[in-house]
Design a protein around this motif. Structure first.
Motif, mmCIF file in Angstrom:
data_model
loop_
_atom_site.group_PDB
_atom_site.id
_atom_site.type_symbol
_atom_site.label_atom_id
_atom_site.label_comp_id
_atom_site.label_asym_id
_atom_site.label_seq_id
_atom_site.Cartn_x
_atom_site.Cartn_y
_atom_site.Cartn_z
ATOM 1 N N ASN A 108 0.853 -1.182 0.000
ATOM 2 C CA ASN A 108 0.000 0.000 0.000
ATOM 3 C C ASN A 108 0.891 1.235 0.000
ATOM 4 O O ASN A 108 1.882 1.278 0.740
ATOM 5 C CB ASN A 108 -0.902 0.037 1.227
ATOM 6 N N ASP A 109 0.529 2.221 -0.823
ATOM 7 C CA ASP A 109 1.300 3.464 -0.828
ATOM 8 C C ASP A 109 0.934 4.298 0.403
ATOM 9 O O ASP A 109 0.175 3.851 1.267
ATOM 10 C CB ASP A 109 1.114 4.234 -2.139
ATOM 11 N N GLN A 110 1.464 5.514 0.492
ATOM 12 C CA GLN A 110 1.244 6.370 1.652
ATOM 13 C C GLN A 110 -0.229 6.700 1.872
ATOM 14 O O GLN A 110 -0.634 7.009 2.988
ATOM 15 C CB GLN A 110 2.036 7.689 1.530
ATOM 16 N N ARG A 111 -1.026 6.643 0.823
ATOM 17 C CA ARG A 111 -2.455 6.938 0.928
ATOM 18 C C ARG A 111 -3.291 5.681 1.152
ATOM 19 O O ARG A 111 -4.509 5.742 1.178
ATOM 20 C CB ARG A 111 -2.936 7.644 -0.321
ATOM 21 N N GLY A 112 -2.637 4.529 1.230
ATOM 22 C CA GLY A 112 -3.357 3.274 1.435
ATOM 23 C C GLY A 112 -3.852 2.615 0.169
ATOM 24 O O GLY A 112 -4.622 1.659 0.221
ATOM 25 N N VAL A 113 -3.411 3.117 -0.993
ATOM 26 C CA VAL A 113 -3.827 2.538 -2.271
ATOM 27 C C VAL A 113 -2.960 1.311 -2.565
ATOM 28 O O VAL A 113 -1.731 1.406 -2.578
ATOM 29 C CB VAL A 113 -3.696 3.575 -3.415
ATOM 30 N N PRO A 114 -3.583 0.139 -2.790
ATOM 31 C CA PRO A 114 -2.798 -1.066 -3.073
ATOM 32 C C PRO A 114 -2.112 -0.995 -4.441
ATOM 33 O O PRO A 114 -2.711 -0.566 -5.425
ATOM 34 C CB PRO A 114 -3.815 -2.202 -3.027
ATOM 35 N N HIS A 115 -0.863 -1.416 -4.454
ATOM 36 C CA HIS A 115 -0.064 -1.488 -5.675
ATOM 37 C C HIS A 115 0.558 -2.880 -5.767
ATOM 38 O O HIS A 115 0.726 -3.558 -4.761
ATOM 39 C CB HIS A 115 1.061 -0.446 -5.660
ATOM 40 N N ALA A 116 0.917 -3.256 -6.989
ATOM 41 C CA ALA A 116 1.575 -4.541 -7.220
ATOM 42 C C ALA A 116 2.838 -4.312 -8.028
ATOM 43 O O ALA A 116 2.844 -3.538 -8.988
ATOM 44 C CB ALA A 116 0.644 -5.487 -7.972
ATOM 45 N N VAL A 117 3.892 -4.987 -7.633
ATOM 46 C CA VAL A 117 5.107 -5.040 -8.447
ATOM 47 C C VAL A 117 4.958 -6.287 -9.304
ATOM 48 O O VAL A 117 4.771 -7.393 -8.784
ATOM 49 C CB VAL A 117 6.375 -5.117 -7.580
ATOM 50 N N VAL A 118 4.978 -6.100 -10.623
ATOM 51 C CA VAL A 118 4.833 -7.219 -11.553
ATOM 52 C C VAL A 118 6.147 -7.419 -12.302
ATOM 53 O O VAL A 118 6.850 -6.465 -12.615
ATOM 54 C CB VAL A 118 3.661 -7.004 -12.540
#
Length: 79
Positions: free
Chosen positions: A31-41
């Motif tokens: 999760n970024d600083q704003r809590g948005v989920p991200h994925a490393v692909v």
């Protein structure tokens, strides 16, 4: 309706564009600083090639489709 989520080791293929033939495996989720989920692909055919995408991008069927590892021609065969 079931909620779709991105998990590690899932694989996705771009629907169109320059990355359309590439298969991408989710190697890490955060999760970024704003809590948005991200994925490393990571590109299955070239593990030195990785990208970070918002989870919502991978779940958008207009952009990416999930693929099964057994159905991918580029996927390495377990040894």
């Amino acid at each position: 309706m079931a909620r779709r989520i991105v998990t590690t080791d899932q694989q996705y293929q771009r629907v169109e564009g320059a990355l359309a033939r590439s298969v991408w495996r989710v190697s890490r989720i955060f999760n970024d600083q704003r809590g948005v989920p991200h994925a490393v692909v990571v590109n299955v055919a070239d593990p030195t090639n990785s990208k970070t995408l918002a989870g919502s991008i991978l779940l958008d069927r207009r952009r990416f489709e999930p693929v099964e590892p057994d159905g991918v021609e580029d996927a390495p065969v377990p040894g």
